[in-house]
Design an enzyme around this catalytic site. Structure first.
Site, PDB file in Angstrom:
ATOM      1  N   GLY A 110      18.500 -21.101  73.493  1.00  0.00           N
ATOM      2  CA  GLY A 110      19.022 -20.063  74.361  1.00  0.00           C
ATOM      3  C   GLY A 110      18.418 -19.995  75.741  1.00  0.00           C
ATOM      4  O   GLY A 110      18.715 -19.076  76.505  1.00  0.00           O
ATOM      5  N   GLU A 148       6.435   6.872  60.291  1.00  0.00           N
ATOM      6  CA  GLU A 148       6.691   6.453  61.670  1.00  0.00           C
ATOM      7  C   GLU A 148       5.747   7.154  62.651  1.00  0.00           C
ATOM      8  O   GLU A 148       5.238   6.528  63.575  1.00  0.00           O
ATOM      9  CB  GLU A 148       8.157   6.724  62.060  1.00  0.00           C
ATOM     10  CG  GLU A 148       9.181   5.899  61.278  1.00  0.00           C
ATOM     11  CD  GLU A 148       8.897   4.409  61.268  1.00  0.00           C
ATOM     12  OE1 GLU A 148       8.366   3.882  62.279  1.00  0.00           O
ATOM     13  OE2 GLU A 148       9.193   3.750  60.255  1.00  0.00           O
TER      14      GLU A 148
HETATM   15  P1  ADP Z   1      20.321 -23.746  74.825  1.00  0.00           P
HETATM   16  O1  ADP Z   1      21.166 -24.960  74.950  1.00  0.00           O
HETATM   17  O2  ADP Z   1      19.008 -23.869  75.541  1.00  0.00           O
HETATM   18  O3  ADP Z   1      20.138 -23.271  73.436  1.00  0.00           O
HETATM   19  P2  ADP Z   1      22.497 -22.620  76.224  1.00  0.00           P
HETATM   20  O4  ADP Z   1      22.483 -23.433  77.468  1.00  0.00           O
HETATM   21  O5  ADP Z   1      23.484 -23.007  75.203  1.00  0.00           O
HETATM   22  O6  ADP Z   1      21.061 -22.584  75.586  1.00  0.00           O
HETATM   23  O7  ADP Z   1      22.673 -21.097  76.612  1.00  0.00           O
HETATM   24  C1  ADP Z   1      23.616 -20.277  75.995  1.00  0.00           C
HETATM   25  C2  ADP Z   1      24.178 -19.306  76.985  1.00  0.00           C
HETATM   26  O8  ADP Z   1      23.176 -18.421  77.453  1.00  0.00           O
HETATM   27  C3  ADP Z   1      24.713 -19.961  78.224  1.00  0.00           C
HETATM   28  O9  ADP Z   1      26.042 -20.304  78.071  1.00  0.00           O
HETATM   29  C4  ADP Z   1      24.525 -18.902  79.288  1.00  0.00           C
HETATM   30  O10 ADP Z   1      25.581 -17.999  79.258  1.00  0.00           O
HETATM   31  C5  ADP Z   1      23.304 -18.184  78.826  1.00  0.00           C
HETATM   32  N1  ADP Z   1      22.105 -18.689  79.504  1.00  0.00           N
HETATM   33  C6  ADP Z   1      21.052 -19.285  78.906  1.00  0.00           C
HETATM   34  N2  ADP Z   1      20.113 -19.598  79.788  1.00  0.00           N
HETATM   35  C7  ADP Z   1      20.572 -19.222  80.996  1.00  0.00           C
HETATM   36  C8  ADP Z   1      20.040 -19.291  82.323  1.00  0.00           C
HETATM   37  N3  ADP Z   1      18.845 -19.837  82.557  1.00  0.00           N
HETATM   38  N4  ADP Z   1      20.797 -18.815  83.311  1.00  0.00           N
HETATM   39  C9  ADP Z   1      21.991 -18.273  83.064  1.00  0.00           C
HETATM   40  N5  ADP Z   1      22.532 -18.177  81.849  1.00  0.00           N
HETATM   41  C10 ADP Z   1      21.847 -18.628  80.813  1.00  0.00           C
HETATM   42 ZN    ZN Z   2       6.067   0.860  59.089  1.00  0.00          ZN
END
Ligand code: ADP
Ligand code: ZN
Ligand code: MG
Length: 640
Positions: free
Chosen positions: A227, A446
């Site tokens: 991500g 909590e």
């Molecule tokens: P990874 O391949 O590293 O697991 P992705 O490139 O598939 O991550 O990211 C998934 C989505 O998250 C992208 O399509 C985008 O919408 C968002 N995202 C992730 N990193 C960024 C970033 N650095 N800038 C903007 N959007 C991002």
């Molecule tokens: Zn607890």
């Protein structure tokens, strides 16, 4: 036919075909034999005598005795049918079969000498095509049936018909002529972007490098947690350079049939070579690129073949041919070292989770097409979301937009953002608890957490306490982590252990040891793992700064099956004692704090049961009427 049956049939049929072929070949031998079988129609028996057998020796005797009248030789001299007369039986003609040792010149001379008429019969040949056709008839029939069967099962999606498709590799990779992603769409990963800008130049203007004799690298490995935008970056490179983007996931290489992955790799590179300059993106390369020979059972043939093919293909094209391969992984540690060799993925670019400024710029990118309330500050959201990756932030804004639409508002407000953050971290909100003993117990639990969180100086401050269930939790205490904390001190770890024990301590103080509940199970697990790590990983106990881990994690995924166990039983014992000592002491201190603040706690619990949620500031304010609250030092990160 049901599915299982068809699957069995698919495997059974080739076996049958092979069996039949063998049978046919063997059978054809007999056929040929029978063609020339003397008992066949070629010989017109002159008398009624049946064909008997005679030994070769007896035959020679007969020849000598002049009893043989004619000899028909078959099969190149291996068999003969002999006509002989029996003087004892009125010179009746006898026909006998003789096995000959071969058609020797002596035998022929002998027959000539004796004046015996003889004939040598060549095996009767069927027209060449016909025989083969005859032999192939059954196998062909079966193969035909097989194809039919495969066709039929192919029409069922996901059926075992796929088994028949392995021969022809279907293009499993995606090709995008134009990704439409630009570097502007990727935010918060400035360093990685800088490293990768060069790759764009490699693709756009290779002459720049080749003219001075530089070898353009073939492969770049993007390393980072899920991500963080690795796929997005790869697309952006292709988009910026304006070249086609071939993408394929490592897990798609690995199939049930050995050799399929390898042929996919071949296919992919073939297609790529037809489309140079271009970019090949291999996602999750660890699925194929794992250390060869690792894992239980010594490795996976299919995976290793695929990896070998990949390495071969990478060696097979010239560095300057306009193909650049970008691979992504979050487990660089398990990759085969052959992949990292110069000439392969010799460049590594790490794509880290964004810091607060990175988060802010990612939020800016993703809020471009969203309607935000004018006083909603993205800085605040960035502050609230330490640890969020790009994908988390994109998801956050989307969730908030969905909530906004559901609440029939015209723009996203802080309320929706807050709810979306909670939902992403802790799961879906559940129904509020009904008043009763359980609810009070959960409230004490909590408030116990929150009390420790507020009163222990090194602990992160309380953000809110709530009795509204979310995900698995019946109640939750939220803490505001320090922004982008890189290092954690011993005091902070100890404070976290105490905070986690606060819930159980409150149950203990208020309801007595016999009444404590399973609700603290999760907390206690956390405590155990934190305390153990302090001893074994971070050298924070009396055992001193030594790494005492025995790396027993992830046998299945990692490099070696045999884990080092370099900890003696005596040390293991000491570790256990240290962990116990640490947890015990923390619990003692926690218990004291809770006990000394019983009045404040009773009041806070009443209030919490009534309102369901108390935010951090209010909590502190109420508590400050009863006791002094330590001032927490927090560094506010600079936003630029
Ligand atoms: P990874 O391949 O590293 O697991 P992705 O490139 O598939 O991550 O990211 C998934 C989505 O998250 C992208 O399509 C985008 O919408 C968002 N995202 C992730 N990193 C960024 C970033 N650095 N800038 C903007 N959007 C991002
Ligand atoms: Zn607890
Ligand atoms: Mg990805």
């Amino acid at each position: 036919m049901n599915q299982r049956w068809r699957l069995i049939a698919l495997w059974l049929l080739p076996v049958l075909v092979a069996g039949l072929l063998i049978w046919q070949i063997l059978g054809s031998g007999t056929t040929q034999y029978s063609n020339i079988n003397p008992s066949g129609s070629q010989l017109t028996p002159t008398t009624n005598t049946a064909v008997g057998r005679m030994t070769y020796g007896r035959f020679l005797d007969y020849v000598q005795a002049g009893r043989v009248t004619s000899v028909d030789i078959y099969e190149g001299g291996r068999n003969a049918v002999v006509e002989a007369i029996d003087p004892d039986l009125d010179n009746r003609v006898q026909r006998m079969r003789v096995e000959l040792p071969g058609l020797t010149p002596e035998l022929i001379n002998r027959l000539k000498e004796e004046g015996i008429s003889f004939d040598i019969h060549q095996p009767k040949k069927a027209p060449p095509g016909l025989g083969i056709l005859g032999n192939l008839f059954f196998p062909l029939l079966l193969i035909g049936g097989l194809i039919l069967l495969a066709r039929r099962s192919n029409s069922m999606p996901g059926g075992p018909g796929q088994a028949m498709q392995f021969g022809k590799t279907k293009a499993r990779f995606a090709m995008e002529a134009e990704t439409g992603v630009k570097f502007d769409d990727v935010a918060g990963v400035a360093e990685a972007k800088q490293d990768l800008e060069e790759v764009v130049t490699f693709l756009k203007q290779p002459e720049k490098f080749t003219s001075v004799g530089a070898q353009i690298p073939k492969g770049v490995l993007l390393v980072g947690p899920p991500g963080t935008g690795k796929t997005l970056l790869a697309k952006a490179i292709a988009g910026e350079a304006g070249v086609p983007f071939f993408s394929l996931s490592g897990s798609e290489f690995v199939e049930m049939f050995v050799g399929v992955g390898a042929s996919r790799v071949r296919d992919l590179f073939k297609r790529a070579k037809e489309n140079t300059p271009c970019l090949i993106f291999i996602d999750e390369i660890d699925a194929v690129g794992r250390q060869r020979g690792a894992g239980i059972g010594g490795g996976n043939d299919e995976r290793e073949q695929t990896l070998n093919q990949l390495l071969t293909e990478m060696d097979g094209f010239e560095g300057n041919s306009g193909i650049i391969i970008i691979a992504a992984t979050n487990r660089p540690d398990v990759l085969d070292s052959a992949l990292m060799r110069p000439g392969r993925f010799d460049r590594q670019v790490s794509v880290d989770p964004p810091d607060i400024n990175g988060r802010l710029s990612i939020l800016k990118v993703h809020s471009r097409n969203k309607k935000l309330e004018s006083d909603l500050s993205l800085e605040n959201i960035a502050r609230r979301t330490p640890g969020f990756t790009g994908a988390d932030l994109a998801n956050l804004l989307n969730e908030a937009a969905i909530l906004t639409a559901r609440r029939r508002k015209s723009a996203i407000t802080l309320g929706e953002i807050d709810d979306a953050v909670d939902r992403i971290i802790a799961g879906m909100e559940g129904q509020p608890l009904t008043d009763g003993r359980s609810k009070r117990l959960i409230a004490y639990h909590e408030v116990g957490h929150a009390l420790i969180g507020t009163l222990v100086k090194a602990h992160d401050p309380v953000q809110k306490v709530t009795l509204i269930p979310r995900g698995q939790a019946k109640g939750l205490t939220w803490f505001a982590p320090d922004d982008d904390q890189m290092l954690v001190s011993r005091a902070q770890l100890k404070a976290r252990i105490m905070g986690a024990l606060g819930g159980r301590a409150a149950e203990d103080v208020v309801f007595g040891r016999a009444e404590v509940t399973t609700g603290a199970g999760g907390d206690i697990q956390q405590v155990a793992s934190m305390a153990r790590q302090m001893v074994t990983r971070f050298g924070m106990s009396e055992l001193g700064p030594m790494s005492l881990e025995n790396g027993s994690q992830e046998v299945f995924l990692g490099r070696d099956l045999m884990t080092r166990n370099d900890i003696s039983d005596a040390i293991a014992n000491q570790i256990d004692q240290e962990v116990r000592k640490m947890v015990k002491q923390c619990y003692q201190e926690t218990y004291e704090i809770v006990k000394n603040n019983r009045d404040a706690m009773d009041y806070l619990v009443d209030r919490l049961v009534e309102c369901e949620t108390i935010d951090g500031e209010e909590f502190e304010k109420i508590l400050s009427d009863y006791t002094t609250i330590p001032k927490k030092e927090r560094t506010k990160p600079v936003l630029n």
